[in-house]
Design a protein around this motif. Structure first.
Motif, PDB file in Angstrom:
ATOM      1  N   LYS A  77       0.821  -1.221   0.000  1.00 32.23           N
ATOM      2  CA  LYS A  77       0.000   0.000   0.000  1.00 32.23           C
ATOM      3  C   LYS A  77       0.852   1.266   0.000  1.00 32.23           C
ATOM      4  O   LYS A  77       0.469   2.284   0.554  1.00 32.23           O
ATOM      5  CB  LYS A  77      -0.968  -0.003   1.175  1.00 32.23           C
ATOM      6  CG  LYS A  77      -1.945  -1.154   1.155  1.00 32.23           C
ATOM      7  CD  LYS A  77      -2.865  -1.072   2.336  1.00 32.23           C
ATOM      8  CE  LYS A  77      -3.359  -2.457   2.676  1.00 32.23           C
ATOM      9  NZ  LYS A  77      -3.872  -2.536   4.012  1.00 32.23           N
ATOM     10  N   THR A  78       2.021   1.184  -0.631  1.00 28.94           N
ATOM     11  CA  THR A  78       2.919   2.334  -0.727  1.00 28.94           C
ATOM     12  C   THR A  78       3.412   2.467  -2.162  1.00 28.94           C
ATOM     13  O   THR A  78       3.860   1.493  -2.767  1.00 28.94           O
ATOM     14  CB  THR A  78       4.130   2.153   0.212  1.00 28.94           C
ATOM     15  OG1 THR A  78       3.650   2.017   1.550  1.00 28.94           O
ATOM     16  CG2 THR A  78       5.079   3.322   0.127  1.00 28.94           C
ATOM     17  N   SER A  98      -3.450   6.738   0.584  1.00 30.91           N
ATOM     18  CA  SER A  98      -4.277   7.402   1.587  1.00 30.91           C
ATOM     19  C   SER A  98      -5.476   6.521   1.934  1.00 30.91           C
ATOM     20  O   SER A  98      -5.857   5.644   1.157  1.00 30.91           O
ATOM     21  CB  SER A  98      -4.744   8.767   1.076  1.00 30.91           C
ATOM     22  OG  SER A  98      -5.506   8.623  -0.097  1.00 30.91           O
ATOM     23  N   ALA A  99      -6.055   6.751   3.082  1.00 29.95           N
ATOM     24  CA  ALA A  99      -7.197   5.959   3.525  1.00 29.95           C
ATOM     25  C   ALA A  99      -8.482   6.380   2.818  1.00 29.95           C
ATOM     26  O   ALA A  99      -9.471   5.668   2.850  1.00 29.95           O
ATOM     27  CB  ALA A  99      -7.374   6.087   5.032  1.00 29.95           C
ATOM     28  N   ASN A 130       0.360  12.375   2.631  1.00 28.45           N
ATOM     29  CA  ASN A 130       1.685  12.912   2.937  1.00 28.45           C
ATOM     30  C   ASN A 130       2.778  12.072   2.288  1.00 28.45           C
ATOM     31  O   ASN A 130       2.715  10.843   2.310  1.00 28.45           O
ATOM     32  CB  ASN A 130       1.927  12.958   4.444  1.00 28.45           C
ATOM     33  CG  ASN A 130       1.059  13.993   5.106  1.00 28.45           C
ATOM     34  OD1 ASN A 130       0.817  15.061   4.562  1.00 28.45           O
ATOM     35  ND2 ASN A 130       0.579  13.675   6.298  1.00 28.45           N
ATOM     36  N   VAL A 131       3.773  12.752   1.726  1.00 28.29           N
ATOM     37  CA  VAL A 131       4.957  12.086   1.191  1.00 28.29           C
ATOM     38  C   VAL A 131       5.785  11.645   2.391  1.00 28.29           C
ATOM     39  O   VAL A 131       6.037  12.435   3.298  1.00 28.29           O
ATOM     40  CB  VAL A 131       5.773  13.047   0.295  1.00 28.29           C
ATOM     41  CG1 VAL A 131       7.048  12.374  -0.197  1.00 28.29           C
ATOM     42  CG2 VAL A 131       4.934  13.542  -0.875  1.00 28.29           C
ATOM     43  N   THR A 146       5.040  17.559   3.637  1.00 36.42           N
ATOM     44  CA  THR A 146       4.904  17.635   2.184  1.00 36.42           C
ATOM     45  C   THR A 146       3.783  16.693   1.772  1.00 36.42           C
ATOM     46  O   THR A 146       3.740  15.544   2.202  1.00 36.42           O
ATOM     47  CB  THR A 146       6.221  17.237   1.490  1.00 36.42           C
ATOM     48  OG1 THR A 146       7.241  18.148   1.904  1.00 36.42           O
ATOM     49  CG2 THR A 146       6.079  17.269  -0.018  1.00 36.42           C
ATOM     50  N   THR A 147       2.864  17.186   0.951  1.00 41.58           N
ATOM     51  CA  THR A 147       1.715  16.376   0.551  1.00 41.58           C
ATOM     52  C   THR A 147       1.793  15.992  -0.920  1.00 41.58           C
ATOM     53  O   THR A 147       2.521  16.602  -1.698  1.00 41.58           O
ATOM     54  CB  THR A 147       0.391  17.130   0.787  1.00 41.58           C
ATOM     55  OG1 THR A 147       0.391  18.324   0.019  1.00 41.58           O
ATOM     56  CG2 THR A 147       0.202  17.454   2.255  1.00 41.58           C
ATOM     57  N   TYR A 148       1.053  14.958  -1.273  1.00 38.58           N
ATOM     58  CA  TYR A 148       0.910  14.569  -2.673  1.00 38.58           C
ATOM     59  C   TYR A 148      -0.573  14.582  -3.035  1.00 38.58           C
ATOM     60  O   TYR A 148      -1.446  14.487  -2.172  1.00 38.58           O
ATOM     61  CB  TYR A 148       1.526  13.193  -2.946  1.00 38.58           C
ATOM     62  CG  TYR A 148       0.725  12.023  -2.394  1.00 38.58           C
ATOM     63  CD1 TYR A 148      -0.300  11.445  -3.141  1.00 38.58           C
ATOM     64  CD2 TYR A 148       0.993  11.491  -1.144  1.00 38.58           C
ATOM     65  CE1 TYR A 148      -1.034  10.383  -2.642  1.00 38.58           C
ATOM     66  CE2 TYR A 148       0.274  10.427  -0.645  1.00 38.58           C
ATOM     67  CZ  TYR A 148      -0.743   9.874  -1.402  1.00 38.58           C
ATOM     68  OH  TYR A 148      -1.469   8.829  -0.902  1.00 38.58           O
ATOM     69  N   PHE A 149      -0.835  14.707  -4.312  1.00 37.03           N
ATOM     70  CA  PHE A 149      -2.188  14.625  -4.864  1.00 37.03           C
ATOM     71  C   PHE A 149      -2.058  13.821  -6.137  1.00 37.03           C
ATOM     72  O   PHE A 149      -1.471  14.276  -7.113  1.00 37.03           O
ATOM     73  CB  PHE A 149      -2.731  16.035  -5.140  1.00 37.03           C
ATOM     74  CG  PHE A 149      -4.171  16.078  -5.548  1.00 37.03           C
ATOM     75  CD1 PHE A 149      -5.160  15.566  -4.728  1.00 37.03           C
ATOM     76  CD2 PHE A 149      -4.544  16.647  -6.747  1.00 37.03           C
ATOM     77  CE1 PHE A 149      -6.495  15.620  -5.098  1.00 37.03           C
ATOM     78  CE2 PHE A 149      -5.872  16.707  -7.127  1.00 37.03           C
ATOM     79  CZ  PHE A 149      -6.844  16.193  -6.297  1.00 37.03           C
ATOM     80  N   LEU A 150      -2.511  12.570  -6.119  1.00 39.01           N
ATOM     81  CA  LEU A 150      -2.356  11.644  -7.232  1.00 39.01           C
ATOM     82  C   LEU A 150      -3.720  11.364  -7.836  1.00 39.01           C
ATOM     83  O   LEU A 150      -4.658  10.987  -7.129  1.00 39.01           O
ATOM     84  CB  LEU A 150      -1.704  10.345  -6.736  1.00 39.01           C
ATOM     85  CG  LEU A 150      -1.387   9.271  -7.761  1.00 39.01           C
ATOM     86  CD1 LEU A 150      -0.415   9.785  -8.824  1.00 39.01           C
ATOM     87  CD2 LEU A 150      -0.800   8.052  -7.065  1.00 39.01           C
TER      88      LEU A 150
END
Length: 170
Positions: A77-78, A98-99, A130-131, A146-150
């Motif tokens: 899950k990564t 993310s959940a 979060n990264v 630091t965040t991600y948006f995928l």
């Protein structure tokens, strides 16, 4: 226009991960290249990528259309994305699934039928989190939080399959 939006947990009521969604994420295939998206401000508006600025403006990078070589994995899950510039600099970004999953399905009324009957829907799956780490060219830019948006995009019927998701924005 009919829009279906679901913001839901990727866990069932017992707190267990939805196995079907995670299985689908394992099946997704990424391109072997990724482009660096920049606004008109260029590197002036970016933080943490100063190591790339000279490379990006060099002839070797221009010859490759501003693309990185990309390899990715999705294990436990990564996600792990390994990037390499045309000049050989590299770095890895690692972040957990993310959940929460924001899911969109839209009938865009283009008259195209899906293979399962009904309209061919536009689909998006959106993850935000979060990264957890960055190495190499990303090391100086990963400062908590630091965040991600995928975002995964594609077309298909109401049932989700890995083959439906053919794009991730660049």
């Amino acid at each position: 226009m009919r829009v279906l939006f679901r913001a839901r947990s990727l866990h069932d009521l017992d707190g267990k991960t939805d196995v079907n969604n995670v299985e689908l994420l394992h099946e997704l295939k990424f391109d072997q290249t990724a482009a660096l998206y920049m606004t008109a401000g260029g590197f002036n508006n970016m933080k943490g990528l100063s190591d790339l600025e000279k490379d990006f403006e060099s002839e070797s990078w221009a010859a490759s259309s501003g693309e990185f070589d990309l390899a990715n994995t999705f294990v436990a899950k990564t996600w792990q994305f390994n990037f390499k510039t045309p000049t050989g600099k590299s770095g890895t970004l690692t972040f957990p699934m993310s959940a929460q999953l924001a899911q969109f399905k839209v009938d865009i009324h283009d008259g195209r039928p899906s293979g399962g009957g009904g309209p061919l829907l536009y689909k998006e799956w959106r993850f935000k989190g979060n990264v957890t780490s960055g190495t190499g060219i990303f090391k100086s830019s990963i400062i908590p939080p630091t965040t991600y948006f995928l975002v995964f995009q594609g077309r298909g019927n109401d049932c989700d399959n890995a083959e439906d998701f053919t794009h991730w924005p660049h």
